[in-house]
Design an enzyme around this catalytic site. Structure first.
Site, PDB file in Angstrom:
ATOM      1  N   HIS A  68      25.961  36.570  42.259  1.00  0.00           N
ATOM      2  CA  HIS A  68      27.100  37.392  41.444  1.00  0.00           C
ATOM      3  C   HIS A  68      27.795  35.997  40.468  1.00  0.00           C
ATOM      4  O   HIS A  68      28.425  36.494  39.713  1.00  0.00           O
ATOM      5  CB  HIS A  68      27.391  38.181  42.601  1.00  0.00           C
ATOM      6  N   SER A 113      27.379  45.456  36.719  1.00  0.00           N
ATOM      7  CA  SER A 113      27.146  46.163  37.350  1.00  0.00           C
ATOM      8  C   SER A 113      27.876  46.582  39.143  1.00  0.00           C
ATOM      9  O   SER A 113      28.125  45.821  39.473  1.00  0.00           O
ATOM     10  CB  SER A 113      25.221  45.741  37.744  1.00  0.00           C
ATOM     11  N   HIS A 114      27.325  47.278  39.870  1.00  0.00           N
ATOM     12  CA  HIS A 114      27.641  47.498  41.319  1.00  0.00           C
ATOM     13  C   HIS A 114      26.435  48.790  41.876  1.00  0.00           C
ATOM     14  O   HIS A 114      26.201  50.156  42.185  1.00  0.00           O
ATOM     15  CB  HIS A 114      28.315  48.959  41.069  1.00  0.00           C
ATOM     16  N   ASP A 287      41.669  39.889  37.438  1.00  0.00           N
ATOM     17  CA  ASP A 287      41.439  40.679  38.483  1.00  0.00           C
ATOM     18  C   ASP A 287      40.631  39.866  39.655  1.00  0.00           C
ATOM     19  O   ASP A 287      39.832  39.121  39.252  1.00  0.00           O
ATOM     20  CB  ASP A 287      40.116  41.655  37.238  1.00  0.00           C
ATOM     21  N   SER A 332      39.272  44.360  48.151  1.00  0.00           N
ATOM     22  CA  SER A 332      39.663  45.669  48.092  1.00  0.00           C
ATOM     23  C   SER A 332      40.092  45.663  47.197  1.00  0.00           C
ATOM     24  O   SER A 332      40.810  44.489  45.972  1.00  0.00           O
ATOM     25  CB  SER A 332      40.876  45.439  49.266  1.00  0.00           C
ATOM     26  N   GLY A 547      29.402  39.928  30.201  1.00  0.00           N
ATOM     27  CA  GLY A 547      28.064  40.814  30.745  1.00  0.00           C
ATOM     28  C   GLY A 547      28.285  40.461  32.225  1.00  0.00           C
ATOM     29  O   GLY A 547      28.658  39.737  31.985  1.00  0.00           O
TER      30      GLY A 547
END
Length: 754
Positions: A68, A113-114, A287, A332, A547
């Site tokens: 990931h 994606s999630h 982020d 979180s 992406g």
């Protein structure tokens, strides 16, 4: 202060005294394997640092070296994609891509994606997917203006599908609506390959002044590193590692790795961040997404060729007795990390306190190539920072080409075309998605011009005449049969949808969803799709600017169909150029643009009407795709088009039916010409085609332009009546509407699974 508020007490609360440190697990090769690291990777870690890592260090390596975060199985092939163009301000490598739209403005966008979290905990998995992609956009300094989602679920008859749909849709709507961003498009599909692993791909786009984009590259030694936003909890610990593993018998045990989102905190974080950026306080900002504090800190340091020192005692937490491992790997939500101009500290703190958000200086940039983390006075992590990203494994996985598909066998006793159309329009893949869209706020911010349900969503660029169009597309059954052609088609259709509303494609973002890359046939699917995507992006001048790769989407060895989702963004210089998807009068000519050979391989007709999944994907002529799109834009500039729709699933008959439903006026299509079967004519899925509604007096002018540009175009029917007439086989619009509009409601209301 409640018992769970220890170590924070509010944005200005002081940390409490530490609890006694619990005993840490002994790091072994077996524990490394539990963290997703191979024996070879663990050996490389030992060689790099010259000792056994601490438990926290093992967690850091497992996060930074998983698929990931490191793209270790895909990096080789991602480098082959076209990522540059005159319009590109920032390509892959940042939180999101940035593309120039003229007049000193830029659009910032990305898709991510999630999938795994959404299968385990549908509501929170989908909600935090939306939250994460919104942060990727506003971390760049852009205000989000649009969202989309691409959803893939198992068969409607599977016992888990309905609850997944209900939870995922509620999560997307619950987060996006509360945050205040319009959801303007997307796609939904059903197929048994997703029974054990649904896909939730979230897209967001925002606007920013082209000279006010913010990046994650840290600069300057000794500058403070600031934690911003919400407090850290244990939710999402190990989420990035979980996203890089297939599902099995332990699926339910992974529920604690799913994050919990709060859209109202995210909205405050947006406003505070944009205000902070305007103050001139920000050097770099990132982020806290996958792998949380670890990934954000390491990436900022790596991009700036700096080291990072963190003191976790200063980090705001919302749970007691958190250890360094948990704080570093927590995912979180609603958190950011920033490198700050030190002279702006007081001003920056005041902004975040005004918005009732945490602001804590938790470290500094250093000259040494180290990632150093202390907690309760002890050094928990001391690693070479560059090694965490630059030394991550990169694999050239073995792969095999997908075997060529056998041709479609003979079709005997073709069913009545009107009956076949009713079957398709009332089926799970082509029915109305209104049940979903009505749960999303599609018009918040008051700039939405085209809502979900057409070829593309369209949003005005506030205060200008410009508009941005957004589309998301892929056809997994094509990618399974022929990855190269399927990859091309995903890009071509996404761009075709933009063209159909009058927009010029600018760039794309990709969300590459595949199974286990250690299986050569799966890696072959990935390689083939990448080759197809790259070829189409180059030919259509639509570079990839951002992406995500999502691998290991499989359960108990059963992989999803290859699903390289493409999110495309296009520009209308003036929103008066917008082409409608509905005609408003009878007697208009229906003109088919593009060549029709009657390709039925892997078509919805073959699958849903005849019950056969076979044949090759349709071939993509990229030169013809570009020429047809240029033709559409040219005649639209001359105001010759009254309505348009691209041809995709279900071919000509479905495109005509969708336009008729949108118009509430019927239509007639000519019978198949010589050399094309009736089923191939009405339901073939040849690519590069559009259906246009044109006034009779403009037919000759339009066909003249088509001839000049060598684009196939012919009158194939006309509008009018209350029926859809397919070469003499008729069906009432009312019957099609009842089947099309009611499927979702009937399915969701049915107490059974089907």
């Amino acid at each position: 202060m409640t018992s769970d508020d220890a170590n924070a007490g509010g944005p200005t609360g002081a940390p409490t005294a530490p609890s006694p440190k619990p005993a840490m697990p002994t790091v072994t090769q077996a524990l490394a394997a539990d963290h997703g690291l191979t024996a070879e990777e663990y050996a490389k870690i030992l060689e790099l640092i010259g000792r056994t890592p601490t438990f926290a260090e093992l967690g850091v390596f497992s996060a930074m070296w998983n698929e990931h975060c490191s793209y270790k199985s895909s990096k080789k092939w991602l480098r082959t994609l076209p990522t540059e163009g005159a319009q590109v301000i920032q390509g892959p490598g940042e939180n999101a891509g940035v593309v120039d739209i003229g007049d000193g403005q830029a659009v910032v966008f990305k898709m991510e994606s999630h999938n795994h979290p959404s299968y385990i905990e549908p509501f929170q998995g989908a909600a935090t997917g939306v939250g994460g992609i919104l942060r990727d956009v506003f971390t760049m300094g852009a205000r989000p203006i649009a969202a989309m989602n691409a959803l893939s679920f198992g068969a409607p008859s599977h016992p888990k599908t309905k609850s997944l749909v209900r939870g995922v849709v509620a999560g997307i709507g619950g987060y996006g609506n509360a945050f205040g961003v319009p959801t303007v498009g997307g796609e939904v599909r059903f197929h048994p390959s997703y029974n054990g692993n649904c896909l939730v791909n979230a897209f967001a786009a925002g606007l920013v002044d082209a000279d006010k984009v913010f990046y994650a590259k840290a600069s300057g030694v000794g500058r403070p590193i600031v934690y911003l936003g919400a407090k850290t909890g244990r939710d999402g610990v190990g989420g990035a590692t979980m996203a890089s593993a297939a599902f099995g018998d332990d699926t339910e045990e992974k529920r604690p790795t799913v994050q919990v989102g709060d859209p109202f905190t995210e909205k405050r974080l947006l406003e505070a961040s944009l205000e902070l950026m305007a103050s001139g306080a920000v050097v770099a900002i990132q982020d806290m997404g996958a792998a949380g504090l670890t990934c954000s800190a390491v990436e900022m340091g790596d991009k700036g060729n700096l080291g990072v020192r963190l003191d976790l005692d200063a980090a705001p937490t919302r749970e007691k007795a958190m250890i360094a491992y948990e704080m570093l790997l927590s995912e979180s939500q609603e958190r950011m990390l920033m490198v700050l101009h030190p002279e702006k500290e007081a001003e920056a703190r005041a902004i975040f306190e005004k918005w009732d958000l945490d602001f804590a200086i938790i470290g500094e940039t250093i000259a040494e190539d180290r990632f150093i983390v202390s907690h309760h006075g002890e050094i928990e992590v001391d690693l070479p920072l560059k090694a965490l990203s630059g030394e991550a494994p990169e694999y050239d996985r073995p792969w095999v080409e997908t075997p060529a598909a056998a041709p479609v066998g003979p079709i005997e006793n073709e069913p009545n075309s009107a009956e076949a159309l009713a079957t398709l329009m009332g089926g799970a893949d082509l029915c109305s998605r209104q049940w979903i869209w009505e749960q999303y706020d599609t018009t918040v911010m008051a700039d939405t011009i085209r809502r979900p349900g057409g070829d593309a969503g369209v949003v005005r660029v506030h205060g200008t005449r410009k508009a941005l169009a957004f589309s998301s597309d892929v056809t997994p059954r094509y990618c399974r049969a022929n990855p190269v052609e399927g990859g091309k088609q995903a890009v071509a259709e996404a761009c075709r949808n933009l063209t159909a509303v009058g927009a010029t494609p600018l760039a794309v973002t990709d969300n590459l969803n595949f199974g286990n890359p250690t299986r050569p046939e799966i890696m072959g699917q990935f390689v083939g799709c990448i080759q197809g995507v790259g070829a189409a992006c180059a030919a259509l001048d639509a570079p990839v600017v951002s992406g995500n790769v999502s691998l290991y989407n499989e359960t108990d060895g059963r992989s999803i169909d290859p699903t390289p989702t493409i999110g495309a963004v296009g520009l209308l210089d003036d929103y008066s150029q917008l082409i409608s998807g509905a005609y408003d009068q009878e007697g208009l000519a229906l003109i088919l643009v593009g060549a029709t050979k009657g390709h039925l391989g892997q078509s919805l007709y073959l699958r849903d009407v005849l019950g056969r999944e076979e044949g090759d994907a349709p071939a993509i002529d990229l030169a013809a795709e570009r020429q047809a799109a240029d033709f559409i834009r040219k005649i639209n500039a001359s105001k010759l088009i009254l309505a348009a729709h691209d041809l995709s699933d279900g071919g000509l008959a479905v495109a005509a039916a969708e336009m008729a439903l949108a118009s509430a006026i019927g239509c007639r299509l000519n019978a198949a010409p010589d050399g094309v079967t009736s089923s191939g004519w009405f339901f073939g899925e040849d690519q590069g085609r559009y259906l246009l509604a044109v006034a009779a007096e403009n037919i000759a002018a339009m066909l003249d332009v088509a001839t000049e540009m060598s684009v196939p175009a012919a009158v194939v029917g006309e509008t009018g009546g209350a029926q859809i007439d397919l070469g003499g086989a008729t069906v009432d619009i009312a019957a099609i509407r009842a089947a099309h509009d009611g499927w979702f409601e009937r399915w969701m209301a049915d107490s059974g699974s089907a």
